[in-house]
Design a protein around this motif. Structure first.
Motif, PDB file in Angstrom:
ATOM      1  N   ASN A 290      -6.181 -22.553  12.916  1.00  0.00           N
ATOM      2  CA  ASN A 290      -5.599 -23.285  14.039  1.00  0.00           C
ATOM      3  C   ASN A 290      -6.466 -24.499  14.333  1.00  0.00           C
ATOM      4  OD1 ASN A 290      -4.562 -24.200  16.493  1.00  0.00           O
ATOM      5  ND2 ASN A 290      -4.204 -22.138  17.274  1.00  0.00           N
ATOM      6  N   PHE A 291      -5.848 -25.674  14.277  1.00  0.00           N
ATOM      7  CA  PHE A 291      -6.573 -26.921  14.536  1.00  0.00           C
ATOM      8  C   PHE A 291      -7.183 -26.938  15.935  1.00  0.00           C
ATOM      9  CE2 PHE A 291      -6.222 -31.618  15.620  1.00  0.00           C
ATOM     10  CZ  PHE A 291      -7.358 -31.982  14.903  1.00  0.00           C
ATOM     11  N   LEU A 292      -6.592 -26.209  16.864  1.00  0.00           N
ATOM     12  CA  LEU A 292      -7.095 -26.177  18.230  1.00  0.00           C
ATOM     13  C   LEU A 292      -8.259 -25.217  18.415  1.00  0.00           C
ATOM     14  CD1 LEU A 292      -3.685 -26.156  20.163  1.00  0.00           C
ATOM     15  CD2 LEU A 292      -5.061 -28.113  19.434  1.00  0.00           C
ATOM     16  N   ASP A 293      -8.545 -24.411  17.377  1.00  0.00           N
ATOM     17  CA  ASP A 293      -9.633 -23.432  17.433  1.00  0.00           C
ATOM     18  C   ASP A 293     -10.896 -24.068  16.868  1.00  0.00           C
ATOM     19  OD1 ASP A 293     -11.468 -21.306  16.581  1.00  0.00           O
ATOM     20  OD2 ASP A 293      -9.847 -19.924  17.082  1.00  0.00           O
TER      21      ASP A 293
ATOM     22  N   GLY B  51       0.242 -28.659   4.818  1.00  0.00           N
ATOM     23  CA  GLY B  51       1.591 -28.166   4.612  1.00  0.00           C
ATOM     24  C   GLY B  51       2.672 -29.125   5.043  1.00  0.00           C
ATOM     25  N   GLY B  52       2.303 -30.264   5.636  1.00  0.00           N
ATOM     26  CA  GLY B  52       3.277 -31.228   6.120  1.00  0.00           C
ATOM     27  C   GLY B  52       3.734 -32.189   5.037  1.00  0.00           C
ATOM     28  N   PHE B  53       4.614 -33.095   5.415  1.00  0.00           N
ATOM     29  CA  PHE B  53       5.183 -34.036   4.451  1.00  0.00           C
ATOM     30  C   PHE B  53       4.101 -34.886   3.790  1.00  0.00           C
ATOM     31  CE2 PHE B  53       6.962 -38.357   3.713  1.00  0.00           C
ATOM     32  CZ  PHE B  53       7.799 -38.040   2.655  1.00  0.00           C
ATOM     33  N   LEU B  54       3.368 -35.656   4.578  1.00  0.00           N
ATOM     34  CA  LEU B  54       2.331 -36.504   4.002  1.00  0.00           C
ATOM     35  C   LEU B  54       1.162 -35.671   3.499  1.00  0.00           C
ATOM     36  CD1 LEU B  54       1.409 -39.333   3.339  1.00  0.00           C
ATOM     37  CD2 LEU B  54       0.543 -39.556   5.681  1.00  0.00           C
ATOM     38  N   GLY B  55       0.812 -34.609   4.230  1.00  0.00           N
ATOM     39  CA  GLY B  55      -0.314 -33.775   3.823  1.00  0.00           C
ATOM     40  C   GLY B  55      -0.135 -33.159   2.458  1.00  0.00           C
ATOM     41  N   SER B  56       1.077 -32.702   2.145  1.00  0.00           N
ATOM     42  CA  SER B  56       1.315 -32.087   0.833  1.00  0.00           C
ATOM     43  C   SER B  56       1.202 -33.113  -0.279  1.00  0.00           C
ATOM     44  CB  SER B  56       2.686 -31.409   0.810  1.00  0.00           C
ATOM     45  OG  SER B  56       3.729 -32.343   0.989  1.00  0.00           O
ATOM     46  N   HIS B  57       1.607 -34.357  -0.008  1.00  0.00           N
ATOM     47  CA  HIS B  57       1.473 -35.414  -1.019  1.00  0.00           C
ATOM     48  C   HIS B  57       0.004 -35.782  -1.231  1.00  0.00           C
ATOM     49  CE1 HIS B  57       5.623 -36.536  -2.035  1.00  0.00           C
ATOM     50  NE2 HIS B  57       5.915 -36.113  -0.829  1.00  0.00           N
ATOM     51  N   VAL B  58      -0.763 -35.836  -0.148  1.00  0.00           N
ATOM     52  CA  VAL B  58      -2.203 -36.097  -0.288  1.00  0.00           C
ATOM     53  C   VAL B  58      -2.863 -34.960  -1.063  1.00  0.00           C
ATOM     54  CG1 VAL B  58      -4.380 -36.299   0.986  1.00  0.00           C
ATOM     55  CG2 VAL B  58      -2.346 -37.550   1.768  1.00  0.00           C
ATOM     56  N   ALA B  59      -2.488 -33.718  -0.748  1.00  0.00           N
ATOM     57  CA  ALA B  59      -3.059 -32.564  -1.457  1.00  0.00           C
ATOM     58  C   ALA B  59      -2.738 -32.631  -2.951  1.00  0.00           C
ATOM     59  CB  ALA B  59      -2.519 -31.273  -0.856  1.00  0.00           C
ATOM     60  N   HIS B  60      -1.505 -32.966  -3.284  1.00  0.00           N
ATOM     61  CA  HIS B  60      -1.120 -33.078  -4.693  1.00  0.00           C
ATOM     62  C   HIS B  60      -1.906 -34.189  -5.388  1.00  0.00           C
ATOM     63  CE1 HIS B  60       1.374 -33.096  -8.293  1.00  0.00           C
ATOM     64  NE2 HIS B  60       1.484 -34.400  -8.149  1.00  0.00           N
TER      65      HIS B  60
ATOM     66  N   VAL C  38     -11.148 -30.158  -3.070  1.00  0.00           N
ATOM     67  CA  VAL C  38     -10.355 -30.376  -1.868  1.00  0.00           C
ATOM     68  C   VAL C  38     -10.198 -29.068  -1.105  1.00  0.00           C
ATOM     69  CG1 VAL C  38      -8.197 -30.058  -3.158  1.00  0.00           C
ATOM     70  CG2 VAL C  38      -8.146 -31.285  -0.993  1.00  0.00           C
ATOM     71  N   ARG C  39     -10.148 -29.179   0.201  1.00  0.00           N
ATOM     72  CA  ARG C  39      -9.942 -28.036   1.077  1.00  0.00           C
ATOM     73  C   ARG C  39      -8.662 -28.310   1.876  1.00  0.00           C
ATOM     74  NH1 ARG C  39     -15.216 -26.959   3.919  1.00  0.00           N
ATOM     75  NH2 ARG C  39     -15.715 -26.081   1.889  1.00  0.00           N
ATOM     76  N   LEU C  40      -7.697 -27.420   1.753  1.00  0.00           N
ATOM     77  CA  LEU C  40      -6.406 -27.577   2.425  1.00  0.00           C
ATOM     78  C   LEU C  40      -6.393 -26.724   3.687  1.00  0.00           C
ATOM     79  CD1 LEU C  40      -4.041 -27.330  -0.676  1.00  0.00           C
ATOM     80  CD2 LEU C  40      -5.302 -29.317   0.204  1.00  0.00           C
ATOM     81  N   PHE C  41      -6.035 -27.335   4.808  1.00  0.00           N
ATOM     82  CA  PHE C  41      -6.073 -26.662   6.103  1.00  0.00           C
ATOM     83  C   PHE C  41      -4.720 -26.792   6.771  1.00  0.00           C
ATOM     84  CE2 PHE C  41      -6.671 -26.368  10.642  1.00  0.00           C
ATOM     85  CZ  PHE C  41      -7.704 -25.458  10.843  1.00  0.00           C
ATOM     86  N   ASP C  42      -4.165 -25.663   7.212  1.00  0.00           N
ATOM     87  CA  ASP C  42      -2.912 -25.696   7.952  1.00  0.00           C
ATOM     88  C   ASP C  42      -2.771 -24.390   8.721  1.00  0.00           C
ATOM     89  OD1 ASP C  42      -0.235 -27.722   7.332  1.00  0.00           O
ATOM     90  OD2 ASP C  42       0.039 -25.995   8.626  1.00  0.00           O
ATOM     91  N   LEU C  43      -1.905 -24.414   9.720  1.00  0.00           N
ATOM     92  CA  LEU C  43      -1.633 -23.205  10.480  1.00  0.00           C
ATOM     93  C   LEU C  43      -0.983 -22.146   9.598  1.00  0.00           C
ATOM     94  CD1 LEU C  43      -1.851 -22.021  13.358  1.00  0.00           C
ATOM     95  CD2 LEU C  43       0.458 -22.891  13.785  1.00  0.00           C
ATOM     96  N   SER C  44      -0.176 -22.595   8.635  1.00  0.00           N
ATOM     97  CA  SER C  44       0.424 -21.705   7.651  1.00  0.00           C
ATOM     98  C   SER C  44       0.544 -22.456   6.337  1.00  0.00           C
ATOM     99  CB  SER C  44       1.813 -21.236   8.104  1.00  0.00           C
ATOM    100  OG  SER C  44       2.434 -20.483   7.086  1.00  0.00           O
ATOM    101  N   VAL C  45      -0.022 -21.901   5.287  1.00  0.00           N
ATOM    102  CA  VAL C  45       0.015 -22.560   3.980  1.00  0.00           C
ATOM    103  C   VAL C  45       0.883 -21.785   2.990  1.00  0.00           C
ATOM    104  CG1 VAL C  45      -2.221 -23.680   4.261  1.00  0.00           C
ATOM    105  CG2 VAL C  45      -2.116 -21.379   3.293  1.00  0.00           C
ATOM    106  N   ARG C  46       1.676 -20.846   3.500  1.00  0.00           N
ATOM    107  CA  ARG C  46       2.442 -19.991   2.582  1.00  0.00           C
ATOM    108  C   ARG C  46       3.534 -20.765   1.836  1.00  0.00           C
ATOM    109  NH1 ARG C  46       4.397 -18.894   7.672  1.00  0.00           N
ATOM    110  NH2 ARG C  46       6.674 -18.899   7.960  1.00  0.00           N
TER     111      ARG C  46
END
Length: 323
Positions: free
Chosen positions: A63-66, A19-28, A37-45
């Motif tokens: 949660n990345f910490l979980d 869901g971040g700046f670089l992450g969304s570009h990589v996902a696209h 591809v598997r997209l992981f984020d605390l919130s993907v809404r």
């Protein structure tokens, strides 16, 4: 100059921080190539529906910490893009403890899980602007073997993660690539935290607010358009041997007043400037030497600063309903 279209890595990729700046570009990039591809984020809404509905795309909200969330996301993955970061340079001057708890230790947990599950490769975007430190003030672009001297906790955290990656790769894996990216900018979703100087400047202009210039305003920076960063990721995966570090930047320095002049030219708007000499502005000169990645992969930045600012501005106008 390499104009090759970015090619997705083989196998399923996990994008941490999708869901971040670089992450969304990589996902696209990955979904547009039809890659699993598997997209992981605390919130993907906030991710676009078109992205989430792409064939072969899975979404993991966790949660990345979980450790349980992380291990579920790693199942059946061949390549991890580690794009989660909990801090930014200007909020991380003296907070070494925060860097270690929020970024370094979770990365150790990630690498341990990858090794246990047999995930072979991780790509980590490090910092080209905070690792080389004040030694780069001799106005010479920094190479990957330039002495490292981070001046803020954010840079120290990136350096510690790099060292952990090297240690793990030498002792049972996984393999890695480190990309020290200069100052990325480009089209961005409204949901992103404002990304870097150029996006911040354009956002202020869009809303009719003055640009804030931190420090003495004479800093020199190396700016790289985000689509060039994606091409660099693809080039490294396609052409380079793993367990290496690469600078990713334009190799050209631009003073902040020059950037402001280009913003005025591109937007055609009256740009007001407010000086904030007390604010942290980083080191005076930060430009990367990208010759290693060019020698090994043929990559070099293709989008000049004026064109990149124009592309970014046009995307902002389109999002705002003014394009």
């Amino acid at each position: 100059m390499s104009s090759a279209e970015p090619v997705a890595p083989p196998g399923r990729s996990l994008v941490l921080g999708a869901g971040g700046f670089l992450g969304s570009h990589v996902a696209h990039w990955l979904t547009s190539r039809g890659a699993p591809v598997r997209l992981f984020d605390l919130s993907v809404r906030h991710l676009p529906a078109k992205l989430l509905e792409a064939p072969g795309c899975e979404v993991f909200q966790g949660n990345f910490l979980d450790e349980t969330d992380l291990r579920r996301a790693l199942e059946g993955v061949e390549c991890v893009f580690h794009l989660i970061g909990a801090t930014v340079p200007f909020t991380s001057l003296d907070q070494v403890d925060v860097e270690i708890r929020a970024n370094v230790l979770p990365t150790v947990q990630l690498l341990d899980a990858m090794r246990e599950l047999g995930v072979p490769l991780v790509i980590f975007p490090s910092s080209g602007g905070t690792l080389y430190g004040p030694g780069s003030e001799n106005a010479q672009p920094s190479r990957e073997d330039t002495a490292l001297d981070p001046t803020c906790s954010y840079g120290l955290g990136k350096l510690l993660i790099e060292e952990v990656l090297r240690f793990r790769s030498a002792h049972g894996g996984p393999n890695h690539f480190v990309l020290r990216i200069s100052n990325p900018y480009g089209r961005s979703s409204r949901s992103h935290r404002v990304q870097g100087v150029i996006n911040a400047f354009l956002t202020e202009v869009l809303h009719g607010r003055p640009i804030q210039v931190w420090g003495d305003g004479r800093s020199v920076r190396d700016f790289v358009y985000v689509e060039d960063v994606i091409r660099a990721l693809s080039a490294v995966l396609r052409n380079a041997e793993p367990n290496q570090t690469f600078n990713v930047g334009s190799g050209r320095g631009h003073r902040i007043p020059e950037v402001i002049d280009l913003v005025r030219e591109v937007t055609g708007r009256d740009v007001r400037v407010v000086q904030r000499p007390e604010a942290y502005a980083g080191i005076a000169y930060s430009v990367l030497d990208p010759s290693r990645i060019e020698r090994q992969t043929g990559w070099r930045a293709e989008v000049d600063l004026r064109s990149g600012i124009r592309h970014t501005w046009e995307s902002m106008l389109a999002q705002d309903g003014m394009g």
